[in-house]
Motif scaffolding. Structure first.
Motif, PDB file in Angstrom:
ATOM      1  N   ILE A 102     -90.099 -70.419 -10.227  1.00  0.00           N
ATOM      2  CA  ILE A 102     -88.791 -71.015  -9.999  1.00  0.00           C
ATOM      3  C   ILE A 102     -88.944 -72.396  -9.359  1.00  0.00           C
ATOM      4  O   ILE A 102     -89.862 -72.627  -8.556  1.00  0.00           O
ATOM      5  CB  ILE A 102     -87.917 -70.095  -9.096  1.00  0.00           C
ATOM      6  N   GLY A 103     -88.052 -73.315  -9.732  1.00  0.00           N
ATOM      7  CA  GLY A 103     -88.094 -74.655  -9.153  1.00  0.00           C
ATOM      8  C   GLY A 103     -87.654 -74.652  -7.694  1.00  0.00           C
ATOM      9  O   GLY A 103     -86.904 -73.775  -7.252  1.00  0.00           O
ATOM     10  N   HIS A 104     -88.099 -75.653  -6.960  1.00  0.00           N
ATOM     11  CA  HIS A 104     -87.800 -75.719  -5.524  1.00  0.00           C
ATOM     12  C   HIS A 104     -86.305 -75.816  -5.265  1.00  0.00           C
ATOM     13  O   HIS A 104     -85.760 -75.114  -4.390  1.00  0.00           O
ATOM     14  CB  HIS A 104     -88.517 -76.928  -4.903  1.00  0.00           C
ATOM     15  N   ARG A 105     -85.603 -76.696  -6.011  1.00  0.00           N
ATOM     16  CA  ARG A 105     -84.167 -76.870  -5.785  1.00  0.00           C
ATOM     17  C   ARG A 105     -83.382 -75.608  -6.140  1.00  0.00           C
ATOM     18  O   ARG A 105     -82.450 -75.225  -5.425  1.00  0.00           O
ATOM     19  CB  ARG A 105     -83.652 -78.056  -6.602  1.00  0.00           C
ATOM     20  N   ALA A 106     -83.760 -74.975  -7.232  1.00  0.00           N
ATOM     21  CA  ALA A 106     -83.083 -73.732  -7.629  1.00  0.00           C
ATOM     22  C   ALA A 106     -83.289 -72.656  -6.570  1.00  0.00           C
ATOM     23  O   ALA A 106     -82.359 -71.914  -6.226  1.00  0.00           O
ATOM     24  CB  ALA A 106     -83.618 -73.254  -8.979  1.00  0.00           C
ATOM     25  N   TYR A 107     -84.495 -72.605  -6.048  1.00  0.00           N
ATOM     26  CA  TYR A 107     -84.793 -71.616  -5.005  1.00  0.00           C
ATOM     27  C   TYR A 107     -83.968 -71.890  -3.751  1.00  0.00           C
ATOM     28  O   TYR A 107     -83.421 -70.967  -3.141  1.00  0.00           O
ATOM     29  CB  TYR A 107     -86.293 -71.640  -4.693  1.00  0.00           C
ATOM     30  N   ARG A 165     -81.103 -73.406  -3.553  1.00  0.00           N
ATOM     31  CA  ARG A 165     -79.694 -73.084  -3.799  1.00  0.00           C
ATOM     32  C   ARG A 165     -79.441 -71.585  -3.646  1.00  0.00           C
ATOM     33  O   ARG A 165     -78.427 -71.169  -3.079  1.00  0.00           O
ATOM     34  CB  ARG A 165     -79.273 -73.550  -5.196  1.00  0.00           C
ATOM     35  N   LEU A 166     -80.367 -70.795  -4.138  1.00  0.00           N
ATOM     36  CA  LEU A 166     -80.227 -69.347  -4.002  1.00  0.00           C
ATOM     37  C   LEU A 166     -80.301 -68.928  -2.541  1.00  0.00           C
ATOM     38  O   LEU A 166     -79.523 -68.085  -2.080  1.00  0.00           O
ATOM     39  CB  LEU A 166     -81.310 -68.622  -4.809  1.00  0.00           C
ATOM     40  N   ARG A 167     -81.218 -69.523  -1.808  1.00  0.00           N
ATOM     41  CA  ARG A 167     -81.405 -69.168  -0.401  1.00  0.00           C
ATOM     42  C   ARG A 167     -80.178 -69.507   0.451  1.00  0.00           C
ATOM     43  O   ARG A 167     -79.935 -68.865   1.483  1.00  0.00           O
ATOM     44  CB  ARG A 167     -82.627 -69.891   0.176  1.00  0.00           C
ATOM     45  N   GLU A 168     -79.407 -70.478   0.016  1.00  0.00           N
ATOM     46  CA  GLU A 168     -78.222 -70.873   0.771  1.00  0.00           C
ATOM     47  C   GLU A 168     -77.070 -69.866   0.633  1.00  0.00           C
ATOM     48  O   GLU A 168     -76.118 -69.904   1.399  1.00  0.00           O
ATOM     49  CB  GLU A 168     -77.747 -72.250   0.315  1.00  0.00           C
ATOM     50  N   SER A 169     -77.173 -68.982  -0.343  1.00  0.00           N
ATOM     51  CA  SER A 169     -76.109 -67.998  -0.547  1.00  0.00           C
ATOM     52  C   SER A 169     -76.195 -66.894   0.507  1.00  0.00           C
ATOM     53  O   SER A 169     -77.284 -66.418   0.842  1.00  0.00           O
ATOM     54  CB  SER A 169     -76.225 -67.364  -1.939  1.00  0.00           C
ATOM     55  N   PRO A 170     -75.044 -66.440   1.023  1.00  0.00           N
ATOM     56  CA  PRO A 170     -75.046 -65.318   1.967  1.00  0.00           C
ATOM     57  C   PRO A 170     -75.503 -64.006   1.334  1.00  0.00           C
ATOM     58  O   PRO A 170     -75.812 -63.049   2.043  1.00  0.00           O
ATOM     59  CB  PRO A 170     -73.579 -65.230   2.424  1.00  0.00           C
ATOM     60  N   ASP A 171     -75.563 -63.979  -0.003  1.00  0.00           N
ATOM     61  CA  ASP A 171     -75.969 -62.765  -0.712  1.00  0.00           C
ATOM     62  C   ASP A 171     -77.415 -62.828  -1.201  1.00  0.00           C
ATOM     63  O   ASP A 171     -77.828 -62.004  -2.026  1.00  0.00           O
ATOM     64  CB  ASP A 171     -75.037 -62.516  -1.906  1.00  0.00           C
ATOM     65  N   PHE A 172     -78.185 -63.792  -0.687  1.00  0.00           N
ATOM     66  CA  PHE A 172     -79.561 -63.958  -1.155  1.00  0.00           C
ATOM     67  C   PHE A 172     -80.400 -62.702  -0.906  1.00  0.00           C
ATOM     68  O   PHE A 172     -81.151 -62.261  -1.784  1.00  0.00           O
ATOM     69  CB  PHE A 172     -80.211 -65.163  -0.472  1.00  0.00           C
TER      70      PHE A 172
END
Length: 367
Positions: free
Chosen positions: A315-320, A322-329
């Motif tokens: 997975i790309g760094h930016r995509a990762y 963005r996912l980590r910023e979600s409260p549902d990660f």
């Protein structure tokens, strides 16, 4: 502690047991509550009345569910009217909490119908394409055994029809709560009751809206059933068909977060699009489910394939980020773990109907 305080404690504890659905019968709830509060046996004659328990349950419902309970009651009454009109030839009579207003989270709609044959009832339901189950229940009362026939309809609200022979239509049933004649209303009486309760409402418009409403669980079922014949790549999915994989994933998700309906639905539905478009199964599944799942469930399904990329570091760094910023990660990672674990040959799983019934119960109990 005074006797009055003990009595009040039993009322509150029995009501809590019934409100939380740990007990369904008043007498059993009172006995269990009395043992906990008094730490011993209590004479049945000294126990609170069923009416006292019912009133406390209503207090809890008002406290925990707020004004939404009254809107749900109105919707349940409109649904009851819709079913009664459908079964008007069976002289239906609405009873219970839908009529009296004593509803709480998970309450069902109870209707008595009178027909010489069960087919008279189920034929009308079949014509409407309704999903239902017939139950014949043996009950022993006053030394006599009786068989009661119930039809459980799976709609937006759970509906229970109790089928009696036509000669029972004028029989006066007694309430287990008050000991008096049970409150009930015929179709004309119920229509008049609703017009007096909701004078500003257009019942015909509300009925038409209710008739057009789609039960989301029926949508899930229609998408899941065909997946039993959709086979998967044996290298990645040695367990076999898509449905078997999804049911395994659901069981793991249920064990992981037992009270989280959104998470469990994501587990059960994440590969639903494989029966529609194998090349773009995520997009196809989300399109089919649009309007029938929450934004959180949709987000988990949308990104469940990203967990594989996280795991193998593609997975790309930016995509990762963005996912980590979600409260549902963290829940997304949990879903990925369930997805990977749901690939066992010979695993024991429930059938589709049982899984959906469990989710219905979860939705009714916890909203």
């Amino acid at each position: 502690m005074t006797d009055e305080k003990l009595r009040r404690g039993i009322i509150v504890e029995a009501a809590r047991l019934m409100y939380s659905r740990n007990e369904s019968e008043y007498y059993r709830a009172k006995l269990k509550a009395a043992r906990r509060i008094c730490r011993g046996w209590v004479k049945p004659s000294e126990l609170p009345t069923n009416a006292e328990i019912r009133d406390e349950i209503q207090r809890m419902a008002t406290l925990f569910e707020g004004n939404g309970r009254f809107e749900r009651l109105r919707e349940m009454r409109v649904e009851a009217l819709r079913i009664m009109r459908l079964l008007s030839h069976c002289r239906p009579k609405v009873i219970g909490s839908t009529l009296t207003g004593h509803v709480r989270q998970g309450s069902d709609i109870d209707i008595h119908v009178f027909a010489s044959s069960i087919d008279t009832v189920t034929g009308s339901l079949d014509a409407e394409g309704m999903d239902y189950e017939v139950e014949r229940k043996r009950v022993r009362k006053n030394g006599e055994e009786q068989i009661f026939t119930h039809v459980h309809i799976r709609e937006r609200f759970p509906i229970e029809l109790t089928v009696y022979s036509p000669d029972k239509s004028s029989f006066v049933f007694k309430s287990s709560i008050t000991g008096k004649a049970i409150e009930r209303a015929t179709l004309p009486e119920f229509e008049q009751f609703l017009r007096s309760e909701y004078p500003d409402a257009d019942l015909e418009v509300e009925l038409a809206t209710a008739d057009e409403a789609i039960d989301r669980f029926q949508v899930y079922r229609s998408l899941l059933i065909p997946l039993e014949t959709v086979m998967q790549d044996e290298y990645y999915h040695p367990e076999g068909d898509v449905l078997y994989h999804l049911l395994q994933c659901y069981v793991l998700a249920r064990d992981e977060l037992p009270y989280d309906e959104e998470f469990q639905l994501a587990a059960l539905l994440h590969d639903i699009g494989k029966g529609l478009d194998k090349n773009n199964h995520v997009e196809a599944g989300l399109e089919a489910l649009e309007g029938h799942i929450t934004a959180r469930t949709a987000w988990l399904i949308e990104h469940h394939m990203d967990v594989h990329k996280i795991r193998d570091r593609t997975i790309g760094h930016r995509a990762y980020q963005r996912l980590r910023e979600s409260p549902d990660f963290e829940d997304l990672l949990r879903l990925g773990a369930c997805d990977r674990g749901a690939r066992v040959c010979g695993a024991i799983v429930p059938d589709v109907e049982d899984a959906l019934d469990e989710l219905r119960d979860l939705a009714r109990t916890y909203g």
